[in-house]
Enzyme design. Sequence first.
Site, PDB file in Angstrom:
ATOM      1  N   LEU A   1       0.847  -1.199   0.000  1.00 42.35           N
ATOM      2  CA  LEU A   1       0.000   0.000   0.000  1.00 42.35           C
ATOM      3  C   LEU A   1       0.888   1.258   0.000  1.00 42.35           C
ATOM      4  CD1 LEU A   1      -2.570  -1.216   2.694  1.00 42.35           C
ATOM      5  CD2 LEU A   1      -2.848  -1.258   0.200  1.00 42.35           C
TER       6      LEU A   1
ATOM      7  N   THR B   1       2.653   5.758  -5.153  1.00 43.16           N
ATOM      8  CA  THR B   1       3.930   6.307  -5.624  1.00 43.16           C
ATOM      9  C   THR B   1       4.713   6.888  -4.460  1.00 43.16           C
ATOM     10  OG1 THR B   1       2.851   6.902  -7.703  1.00 43.16           O
ATOM     11  CG2 THR B   1       4.947   7.995  -7.220  1.00 43.16           C
TER      12      THR B   1
ATOM     13  N   VAL C   1      16.504  17.247 -25.422  1.00 39.97           N
ATOM     14  CA  VAL C   1      17.072  15.981 -25.887  1.00 39.97           C
ATOM     15  C   VAL C   1      16.123  15.426 -26.940  1.00 39.97           C
ATOM     16  CG1 VAL C   1      17.657  13.628 -25.217  1.00 39.97           C
ATOM     17  CG2 VAL C   1      18.211  15.529 -23.688  1.00 39.97           C
TER      18      VAL C   1
ATOM     19  N   ALA D   1      13.014  13.176 -16.312  1.00 39.14           N
ATOM     20  CA  ALA D   1      12.192  13.784 -15.254  1.00 39.14           C
ATOM     21  C   ALA D   1      11.564  15.058 -15.802  1.00 39.14           C
ATOM     22  CB  ALA D   1      13.054  14.076 -14.028  1.00 39.14           C
TER      23      ALA D   1
ATOM     24  N   HIS E   1      13.589  31.443  21.047  1.00 43.80           N
ATOM     25  CA  HIS E   1      14.958  31.834  20.694  1.00 43.80           C
ATOM     26  C   HIS E   1      15.950  30.837  21.265  1.00 43.80           C
ATOM     27  CE1 HIS E   1      18.398  34.341  19.827  1.00 43.80           C
ATOM     28  NE2 HIS E   1      18.806  34.157  21.074  1.00 43.80           N
TER      29      HIS E   1
HETATM   30  P1  FAD Z   1      -0.286   7.625  -6.204  1.00 43.64           P
HETATM   31  O1  FAD Z   1       0.567   7.816  -5.013  1.00 43.64           O
HETATM   32  O2  FAD Z   1       0.357   7.542  -7.528  1.00 43.64           O
HETATM   33  O3  FAD Z   1      -1.134   6.314  -5.923  1.00 43.64           O
HETATM   34  C1  FAD Z   1      -1.984   5.760  -6.875  1.00 43.64           C
HETATM   35  C2  FAD Z   1      -2.125   4.289  -6.589  1.00 43.64           C
HETATM   36  O4  FAD Z   1      -3.171   3.794  -7.395  1.00 43.64           O
HETATM   37  C3  FAD Z   1      -0.892   3.470  -6.955  1.00 43.64           C
HETATM   38  O5  FAD Z   1      -0.523   2.673  -5.845  1.00 43.64           O
HETATM   39  C4  FAD Z   1      -1.338   2.605  -8.128  1.00 43.64           C
HETATM   40  O6  FAD Z   1      -0.737   1.316  -8.123  1.00 43.64           O
HETATM   41  C5  FAD Z   1      -2.811   2.493  -7.855  1.00 43.64           C
HETATM   42  N1  FAD Z   1      -3.621   2.244  -9.045  1.00 43.64           N
HETATM   43  C6  FAD Z   1      -3.681   2.982 -10.191  1.00 43.64           C
HETATM   44  N2  FAD Z   1      -4.605   2.479 -11.024  1.00 43.64           N
HETATM   45  C7  FAD Z   1      -5.129   1.399 -10.404  1.00 43.64           C
HETATM   46  C8  FAD Z   1      -6.129   0.472 -10.756  1.00 43.64           C
HETATM   47  N3  FAD Z   1      -6.805   0.553 -11.917  1.00 43.64           N
HETATM   48  N4  FAD Z   1      -6.405  -0.515  -9.891  1.00 43.64           N
HETATM   49  C9  FAD Z   1      -5.745  -0.634  -8.715  1.00 43.64           C
HETATM   50  N5  FAD Z   1      -4.813   0.229  -8.319  1.00 43.64           N
HETATM   51  C10 FAD Z   1      -4.510   1.241  -9.149  1.00 43.64           C
HETATM   52  N6  FAD Z   1       5.062  14.675  -3.240  1.00 43.64           N
HETATM   53  C11 FAD Z   1       5.231  15.366  -2.104  1.00 43.64           C
HETATM   54  O7  FAD Z   1       4.273  15.969  -1.619  1.00 43.64           O
HETATM   55  N7  FAD Z   1       6.431  15.390  -1.457  1.00 43.64           N
HETATM   56  C12 FAD Z   1       7.518  14.755  -1.945  1.00 43.64           C
HETATM   57  O8  FAD Z   1       8.591  14.796  -1.335  1.00 43.64           O
HETATM   58  C13 FAD Z   1       7.385  14.024  -3.144  1.00 43.64           C
HETATM   59  N8  FAD Z   1       8.421  13.359  -3.660  1.00 43.64           N
HETATM   60  C14 FAD Z   1       8.261  12.637  -4.813  1.00 43.64           C
HETATM   61  C15 FAD Z   1       9.363  11.984  -5.329  1.00 43.64           C
HETATM   62  C16 FAD Z   1       9.237  11.262  -6.499  1.00 43.64           C
HETATM   63  C17 FAD Z   1      10.437  10.539  -7.042  1.00 43.64           C
HETATM   64  C18 FAD Z   1       7.974  11.167  -7.138  1.00 43.64           C
HETATM   65  C19 FAD Z   1       7.815  10.342  -8.386  1.00 43.64           C
HETATM   66  C20 FAD Z   1       6.875  11.820  -6.633  1.00 43.64           C
HETATM   67  C21 FAD Z   1       7.006  12.570  -5.464  1.00 43.64           C
HETATM   68  N9  FAD Z   1       5.942  13.280  -4.921  1.00 43.64           N
HETATM   69  C22 FAD Z   1       6.104  14.007  -3.777  1.00 43.64           C
HETATM   70  C23 FAD Z   1       4.613  13.273  -5.558  1.00 43.64           C
HETATM   71  C24 FAD Z   1       3.684  12.275  -4.837  1.00 43.64           C
HETATM   72  O9  FAD Z   1       4.277  11.002  -4.861  1.00 43.64           O
HETATM   73  C25 FAD Z   1       2.325  12.251  -5.499  1.00 43.64           C
HETATM   74  O10 FAD Z   1       1.793  13.550  -5.578  1.00 43.64           O
HETATM   75  C26 FAD Z   1       1.366  11.380  -4.694  1.00 43.64           C
HETATM   76  O11 FAD Z   1       1.847  10.063  -4.588  1.00 43.64           O
HETATM   77  C27 FAD Z   1      -0.019  11.350  -5.347  1.00 43.64           C
HETATM   78  O12 FAD Z   1      -0.858  10.532  -4.606  1.00 43.64           O
HETATM   79  P2  FAD Z   1      -2.067   9.741  -5.271  1.00 43.64           P
HETATM   80  O13 FAD Z   1      -2.651   8.928  -4.177  1.00 43.64           O
HETATM   81  O14 FAD Z   1      -2.908  10.665  -6.034  1.00 43.64           O
HETATM   82  O15 FAD Z   1      -1.371   8.780  -6.343  1.00 43.64           O
HETATM   83  P1  NAI Z   2       8.397  19.063 -12.925  1.00 46.96           P
HETATM   84  O1  NAI Z   2       7.149  19.481 -13.562  1.00 46.96           O
HETATM   85  O2  NAI Z   2       8.692  19.502 -11.531  1.00 46.96           O
HETATM   86  O3  NAI Z   2       9.645  19.479 -13.807  1.00 46.96           O
HETATM   87  C1  NAI Z   2       9.811  19.041 -15.111  1.00 46.96           C
HETATM   88  C2  NAI Z   2      10.861  19.907 -15.776  1.00 46.96           C
HETATM   89  O4  NAI Z   2      11.173  19.331 -17.034  1.00 46.96           O
HETATM   90  C3  NAI Z   2      10.398  21.326 -16.032  1.00 46.96           C
HETATM   91  O5  NAI Z   2      11.398  22.216 -15.640  1.00 46.96           O
HETATM   92  C4  NAI Z   2      10.158  21.340 -17.541  1.00 46.96           C
HETATM   93  O6  NAI Z   2      10.364  22.622 -18.123  1.00 46.96           O
HETATM   94  C5  NAI Z   2      11.215  20.359 -18.010  1.00 46.96           C
HETATM   95  N1  NAI Z   2      10.949  19.744 -19.310  1.00 46.96           N
HETATM   96  C6  NAI Z   2       9.760  19.373 -19.843  1.00 46.96           C
HETATM   97  N2  NAI Z   2       9.941  18.809 -21.049  1.00 46.96           N
HETATM   98  C7  NAI Z   2      11.280  18.800 -21.276  1.00 46.96           C
HETATM   99  C8  NAI Z   2      12.097  18.332 -22.337  1.00 46.96           C
HETATM  100  N3  NAI Z   2      11.575  17.737 -23.401  1.00 46.96           N
HETATM  101  N4  NAI Z   2      13.433  18.487 -22.235  1.00 46.96           N
HETATM  102  C9  NAI Z   2      13.993  19.093 -21.136  1.00 46.96           C
HETATM  103  N5  NAI Z   2      13.251  19.549 -20.108  1.00 46.96           N
HETATM  104  C10 NAI Z   2      11.916  19.396 -20.167  1.00 46.96           C
HETATM  105  O7  NAI Z   2       8.382  17.460 -13.012  1.00 46.96           O
HETATM  106  P2  NAI Z   2       9.228  16.350 -12.287  1.00 46.96           P
HETATM  107  O8  NAI Z   2      10.495  16.890 -11.748  1.00 46.96           O
HETATM  108  O9  NAI Z   2       9.253  15.211 -13.220  1.00 46.96           O
HETATM  109  O10 NAI Z   2       8.308  15.984 -11.059  1.00 46.96           O
HETATM  110  C11 NAI Z   2       6.957  15.605 -11.265  1.00 46.96           C
HETATM  111  C12 NAI Z   2       6.125  16.025 -10.115  1.00 46.96           C
HETATM  112  O11 NAI Z   2       6.339  15.182  -9.000  1.00 46.96           O
HETATM  113  C13 NAI Z   2       6.454  17.417  -9.575  1.00 46.96           C
HETATM  114  O12 NAI Z   2       5.872  18.429 -10.336  1.00 46.96           O
HETATM  115  C14 NAI Z   2       5.863  17.359  -8.217  1.00 46.96           C
HETATM  116  O13 NAI Z   2       4.491  17.592  -8.332  1.00 46.96           O
HETATM  117  C15 NAI Z   2       6.119  15.918  -7.813  1.00 46.96           C
HETATM  118  N6  NAI Z   2       7.317  15.849  -6.951  1.00 46.96           N
HETATM  119  C16 NAI Z   2       7.334  16.542  -5.779  1.00 46.96           C
HETATM  120  C17 NAI Z   2       8.433  16.514  -4.964  1.00 46.96           C
HETATM  121  C18 NAI Z   2       8.425  17.313  -3.723  1.00 46.96           C
HETATM  122  O14 NAI Z   2       7.353  17.749  -3.319  1.00 46.96           O
HETATM  123  N7  NAI Z   2       9.559  17.547  -3.070  1.00 46.96           N
HETATM  124  C19 NAI Z   2       9.608  15.708  -5.278  1.00 46.96           C
HETATM  125  C20 NAI Z   2       9.506  15.042  -6.553  1.00 46.96           C
HETATM  126  C21 NAI Z   2       8.377  15.099  -7.321  1.00 46.96           C
END
Ligand code: FAD
Ligand code: NAI
Length: 470
Positions: A40, A43, A241, A274, A449
């Site tokens: 559970l 992402t 790219v 990304a 503080h």
């Molecule tokens: P998800 O977390 O994507 O969950 C969706 C779930 O639905 C999944 O488990 C999937 O398997 C399941 N699912 C989908 N379709 C089906 C289906 N048909 N049947 C059964 N199950 C299904 N956000 C932050 O706020 N802070 C962070 O530090 C942060 N870091 C991140 C780092 C990375 C590398 C990434 C990729 C994302 C990060 N995010 C962060 C973003 C965050 O993970 C997402 O915004 C968040 O997980 C969204 O929650 P959700 O429940 O909408 O979707």
């Molecule tokens: P992003 O939207 O943050 O950044 C994507 C970047 O890629 C942008 O700067 C965009 O201009 C650039 N880009 C788009 N197309 C491109 C191309 N063809 N070539 C080169 N650059 C290009 O998306 P990212 O970093 O993939 O993260 C996705 C989402 O996941 C975030 O927007 C955020 O919502 C969530 N996330 C949140 C975190 C946190 O809260 N600390 C950590 C990681 C992810």
Amino acid sequence: MANDSYDLVIIGAGPAGYVAAIRAAQLGMKVAVVEKNATLGGTCLNVGCIPSKALLQSSHLFEETGHDLAAHGIVVPAPALDLIQMMKRKGEVVGATTKGIEFLFKKNKIAWLQGQGRIDAAGKVSVLGMDGVVKDTATARNILIAAGSEVTPLPGVTIDEKKIVSSTGALDLASVPKHLVVIGAGIIGLELGSVWRRLGSDVTVVEFLDRITPGVDDEVTKFLQRTLAKQGLKFKLGAKVTKAEMSGEGVTLTVEPSKGGTAETLEADVVLVAIGRRPYVAGLGLDKVGVKLTERGRIAVDAHFQTSVPGIYAIGDVIDGPMLAHKASEDGIACVETLAGQKGHVNWDLVPSVIYTQPEVAWVGRTEEQLKAAGVAYKIGKYPFTADPRSRANAATEGFVKVLADKTTDRVLGVHIFGAEAGTMIGEAALAVEFAASAEDIGRICHAHPTVNEALKEAALAAWEKPIHL
Ligand code: FAD
Ligand code: NAI
């Protein structure tokens, strides 16, 4: 095959779905969650927020031990990297966190139907096994889609999760790449680029726009880029790219100026794609039941998270708003509270954001650029961490707090922090903007503080009238 009946069936157990399930159970609903993964948490818990923060913390300690302890009078030999142990610890953190959700499901009597959820009609869900065969069905008064998002693919650059990876592969590399090329200077690119740079990679970030981190306050962005460049990240801005070819052990990338021009090649050991995330709606059966999408491919919902089909709701990354875990969870709570007859609401304009680089970037509310575009008259209060005694004691004086307040009413409209503890500090700012505080309100609150949050108080005083310590 079971065919149970529920008040609410939720598809997806990420921060949107699992939190909605717990809150709905607390409100007395009989709840089932369909989740196809073996664990559970979605992402965020499995391949997002939690493992990335575990690696950010480990790599930060590695860097600090190697570079920053001597100033404190702590003399240690150069640290050696045990990547296997670092990854093992990350796995344990993830495991403990996802198990915690399983425990909460049991505690709240939430059924987990493991498999792929498909909506057959309003009130009817099928659960499919890995083989695509229906293994369970469920009927529900309401259905809630919380299926999350997936990485946006880049044409010409096919992800194999080995040499060309998404964030999922980048969280699990078996060795430190010599040269990591990151495509996209957004949050994932900068966080995971920082992890591997700290562990010894040369990192080049290729970004389509002429700036990094679109959407972040321009002034903060400039400082962030300068700092990351000083740390060793190389930036290729205004570049795209167009092709990736496997070449021996590595990958050859073709890179062109975004606006057109002469192409060049870049050799990489590993490439991280990304460039953003897109809603994950495959296999849900949305077409068949008539759930409409927005122009940008997200599920369209009304103010109460109801889709175009009565009785089917959607929350989290599959709908509009910032793709953040805490936003997804608040959507879930508001949605099920509304289903229970309460008044749920989430203000997406006041969702705080954090970029976990070092220093961190955190903000809530509006940027200067947004205020200018909206024609709002505003004033700025700024306070540097160099003036903050606790930051000096911590040897973490880089950065500043910037408070934006309405010029006439003094109401705080946005807070932007670049600093070592920005992510923790932003909580206070979020509380202030949510409660419509004025800069004077924050400035008059007695802050302990010495804490770094005194810098927020001082920036608020600077916006209102005058700071004390500057
Ligand atoms: P998800 O977390 O994507 O969950 C969706 C779930 O639905 C999944 O488990 C999937 O398997 C399941 N699912 C989908 N379709 C089906 C289906 N048909 N049947 C059964 N199950 C299904 N956000 C932050 O706020 N802070 C962070 O530090 C942060 N870091 C991140 C780092 C990375 C590398 C990434 C990729 C994302 C990060 N995010 C962060 C973003 C965050 O993970 C997402 O915004 C968040 O997980 C969204 O929650 P959700 O429940 O909408 O979707
Ligand atoms: P992003 O939207 O943050 O950044 C994507 C970047 O890629 C942008 O700067 C965009 O201009 C650039 N880009 C788009 N197309 C491109 C191309 N063809 N070539 C080169 N650059 C290009 O998306 P990212 O970093 O993939 O993260 C996705 C989402 O996941 C975030 O927007 C955020 O919502 C969530 N996330 C949140 C975190 C946190 O809260 N600390 C950590 C990681 C992810």
